[in-house]
Motif scaffolding. Structure first.
Motif, PDB file in Angstrom:
ATOM      1  N   PHE A 185      47.829  32.561  47.875  1.00  0.00           N
ATOM      2  CA  PHE A 185      46.946  33.715  47.898  1.00  0.00           C
ATOM      3  C   PHE A 185      46.231  33.939  46.576  1.00  0.00           C
ATOM      4  O   PHE A 185      45.443  34.852  46.445  1.00  0.00           O
ATOM      5  N   SER A 186      46.557  33.126  45.630  1.00  0.00           N
ATOM      6  CA  SER A 186      45.827  33.207  44.376  1.00  0.00           C
ATOM      7  C   SER A 186      45.866  31.844  43.713  1.00  0.00           C
ATOM      8  O   SER A 186      46.714  31.027  44.009  1.00  0.00           O
TER       9      SER A 186
ATOM     10  N   ASP B 191      39.590  31.648  42.654  1.00  0.00           N
ATOM     11  CA  ASP B 191      40.661  32.037  43.566  1.00  0.00           C
ATOM     12  C   ASP B 191      41.478  33.209  43.028  1.00  0.00           C
ATOM     13  O   ASP B 191      42.299  33.771  43.741  1.00  0.00           O
TER      14      ASP B 191
ATOM     15  N   TRP C 104      39.736  38.640  44.485  1.00  0.00           N
ATOM     16  CA  TRP C 104      39.679  39.000  45.902  1.00  0.00           C
ATOM     17  C   TRP C 104      38.614  40.050  46.113  1.00  0.00           C
ATOM     18  O   TRP C 104      38.560  41.049  45.401  1.00  0.00           O
ATOM     19  N   THR C 105      37.790  39.837  47.118  1.00  0.00           N
ATOM     20  CA  THR C 105      36.753  40.826  47.373  1.00  0.00           C
ATOM     21  C   THR C 105      37.280  41.864  48.366  1.00  0.00           C
ATOM     22  O   THR C 105      38.146  41.574  49.182  1.00  0.00           O
ATOM     23  N   ASP C 106      36.701  43.039  48.270  1.00  0.00           N
ATOM     24  CA  ASP C 106      37.076  44.150  49.131  1.00  0.00           C
ATOM     25  C   ASP C 106      36.579  43.873  50.552  1.00  0.00           C
ATOM     26  O   ASP C 106      35.423  43.525  50.753  1.00  0.00           O
TER      27      ASP C 106
ATOM     28  N   GLU D 185      31.620  31.594  48.998  1.00  0.00           N
ATOM     29  CA  GLU D 185      32.273  32.781  48.437  1.00  0.00           C
ATOM     30  C   GLU D 185      32.097  32.860  46.923  1.00  0.00           C
ATOM     31  O   GLU D 185      32.114  33.941  46.347  1.00  0.00           O
TER      32      GLU D 185
ATOM     33  N   LYS E  19      31.113  36.025  44.676  1.00  0.00           N
ATOM     34  CA  LYS E  19      32.000  36.441  43.586  1.00  0.00           C
ATOM     35  C   LYS E  19      31.265  36.511  42.252  1.00  0.00           C
ATOM     36  O   LYS E  19      31.492  37.415  41.459  1.00  0.00           O
TER      37      LYS E  19
ATOM     38  N   ALA F 287      36.274  44.665  43.849  1.00  0.00           N
ATOM     39  CA  ALA F 287      37.026  43.404  43.865  1.00  0.00           C
ATOM     40  C   ALA F 287      38.309  43.583  43.061  1.00  0.00           C
ATOM     41  O   ALA F 287      38.419  44.502  42.248  1.00  0.00           O
TER      42      ALA F 287
END
Lengths: 465, 126
Positions: free
Chosen positions: A124-125, A130, A133-135, A356, A360, A442
């Motif tokens: 997840f990271s 990476d 994380w976007t909202d 993405e 970002k 984010a």
């Protein structure tokens, strides 16, 4: 309603069979001659349509198989095996991973957005993009009209210097003259490649795709040829050779010229503006520790667009340990503090490998993004970098047909545009100019980690003692 | 390369288990010999089929090598044994149509040695 920006796609098959993730290893010997062979049961008719590509010695078994494992499981004598293709694992490098390359290939072929159906298994990271994380808080329901339907999400950005206020004379007549602006319908321009095989097909494909998607492609001054003449409205000429060599006629025809940063760059800008006042000037420099100071100085002196570049892995100069997204955040914040941010346009490039990443970088403060290697990968590049060693390209990029290349790039950009709409729709933002610098929308992994764990183990923090 | 080999075209099929870093190691050879030599890395030498070998000859190779792991060291247990059988079969086929058996050659590596593709190729062409 304004005309909706839409990129037309058309399926454009690869010239070479792509390297697939898994390969079949089938032993023919030891067959029990079952009345109904599992090979006959293949839903995709892979075994029936089997052929061999003699140029690459690639069996269609490997390229057409959809990895359903039906034959592997059902052969009573276990004669069919599947394994991860070592060639797939060897694709690209740690940054340009086989998954990224394969994704770009697929998008370039059919223009569809990549979908993974098996859930997200993590991690997840990770490093770089990476760690951000976007909202997605607005993803609660599909909008009534759909983000690809009637609901309009604008991805248009303006490149150039902006006025902070307008001045009028006593008669109400406008006296401030607005600087020239160039509008692009997608916050993406095509950058020069860090490496590529020779042949002018690659540049022509970039230009044709830029024209079709209504954006711009950066071309080295030395690479400009007479057969690119018709593409001048979509060219950003990178004057890295000698700007004085450019003819006045050329300067008048171009919309954008990019200059490498130097001590007298503002003087050159003034010189070019005298010849063509409608020209937009980009100033390009490599990200480094003092990039924010330099960017602020340039913005103060009247720079219009600052193009900040990182290397292909998103890193700045050798001594700079910060990844492009973090460095651009820093520059963006520095310009805000100096009260200069809205006057100047920032473009970030280097290490942008997925759709993405565009979103970002914009959230981190770039107005637009310049893309390089993914465009080459769209034309089947395997990121093996053989061309940098003078070895011939395994996918013969020297001799591509530019119309074919342009179609592949167009498909990729269409896929990226749709993904950008998805991200913006999920964030509830309908205007990409509003998304720029929206860092509150984010989360940044390193910062969260620091916030949560930095106090651990420090005496006196517990119970406030 | 010896003078007698000049201008000859080679196709080398090799099991990728031999050299994990084959993609980088073979570059010096590719640079030196250009289109004269073509590498076909395969996930296991047992993946080779008579058709591969025939096609390699058809596309102009003067010599085709199939390099396999030492016997007993196949990751898929019996891939190298199958490769040998298929090569023998193809040798018979090409002999029937009037070509030399020697155009196809099986190279079985010796156990206990660490091979790299570039060194191996130089040995073969040497």
């Amino acid at each position: 309603m304004a005309h909706k920006y839409h990129i037309l796609t058309s399926p454009t098959p690869a010239r070479f069979k792509p390297i697939t993730k898994a390969g079949i290893i089938a032993w023919e010997e030891g067959c029990l001659k079952c009345a109904r062979c599992v090979k006959k049961d293949c839903v995709y008719k892979v075994y029936e349509k089997r052929s061999l590509d003699s140029r690459q010695m690639l069996d269609s078994l490997d390229t057409a198989c959809m990895d359903c494992f039906r034959c592997v499981q059902n052969c009573p004598n276990r004669l069919i095996q599947k394994s991860i293709n070592p060639l797939y694992k060897a694709l690209g490098d740690n940054y340009w991973t086989p998954e990224i390359i394969e994704n770009i290939w697929n998008q370039a072929e059919n223009g569809r957005v990549p979908v993974s159906g098996g859930g997200y298994h993590g991690p997840f990271s990770g490093p770089g993009f990476d760690a951000m994380w976007t909202d997605m808080s607005e993803i609660v329901r599909p909008t009534r009209d759909g983000i690809h339907g009637r609901e309009y999400i604008s991805t248009t950005v303006d490149l150039g210097r902006k006025l902070m206020s307008l001045e009028f004379d006593s008669g109400g007549k406008l006296i401030s003259s607005p600087p020239p602006l160039v509008e692009i319908p997608l916050p993406v321009i095509f950058d020069v490649l860090p490496w590529s095989p020779g042949g002018k097909g690659i540049n022509l494909a970039f230009l044709e795709a830029a024209r079709n998607t209504r954006t711009f492609a950066v071309i080295h001054q030395a690479d400009f040829m007479t057969d690119m003449d018709e593409y001048v409205p979509n060219i950003i000429l990178f004057a890295d050779d000698d700007v004085l060599k450019l003819s006045k006629e050329m300067i008048r025809r171009l919309k954008i010229i990019e200059l490498p940063d130097s001590g007298n760059v503002m003087a050159i800008q003034e010189h070019l503006k005298k010849i063509n006042p409608a020209l937009v000037i980009f100033i390009r420099f490599r990200l480094s520790r003092n990039a924010s100071v330099r960017a602020a100085a340039l913005a103060k002196e009247g720079a219009e667009v600052i193009h900040l570049t990182a290397n292909e892995n998103g890193m700045g100069k050798a001594e700079d340990p910060l990844f492009i997204k973090d460095r651009i955040r820093q520059i963006h914040s520095h310009l805000i503090e100096a009260g200069l941010r809205d006057e100047v346009t920032l473009i970030g490039s280097g290490g942008v490998a997925m759709a993405e990443h565009v979103a970002k970088l914009v959230i981190c403060g770039a107005d637009a993004v310049a893309v390089d290697i993914p465009l080459l990968v769209a034309m089947e590049c395997r990121v093996c970098r053989r061309c940098t060693e003078g070895i011939s390209c395994p996918v013969d990029l020297e001799n591509i047909d530019y119309a074919w290349g342009a179609s592949r790039i167009r498909n990729l950009i269409s896929g990226w545009h749709n993904q950008l709409l998805e991200v913006m729709g999920a964030m509830g933002i309908r205007e990409i100019r509003r998304m720029r610098g929206e860092m509150g929308r984010a989360m940044f992994f390193e910062e969260l980690e620091k916030e949560i764990f930095s106090g651990m183990g420090i005496k006196g923090l517990i119970n406030g003692k | 390369m010896k003078k007698t080999n000049a201008g000859k075209k080679y196709a080398i099929f090799f099991c990728q288990q031999i050299d994990k870093n084959q993609d980088v190691n073979r570059r010096s050879i590719e640079k030196e010999f250009g289109p004269q030599i073509r590498f076909f890395p395969i996930p296991c030498s047992g993946r080779i089929e008579p058709l591969h070998l025939m096609r390699a000859i058809e596309s102009g190779a003067d010599k085709v090598y199939v390099v396999t792991c030492p016997e007993g060291a196949c990751r898929y247990r019996e891939g190298n044994i199958r490769a040998r059988k298929r090569l023998l079969y193809t040798q018979n086929l090409i002999e029937e149509i009037g070509l030399e058996r020697g155009m196809l050659e099986l190279i079985r590596l010796k156990a206990g040695n660490n091979y790299t593709v570039d060194k191996l190729t130089r040995e073969l062409l040497g």
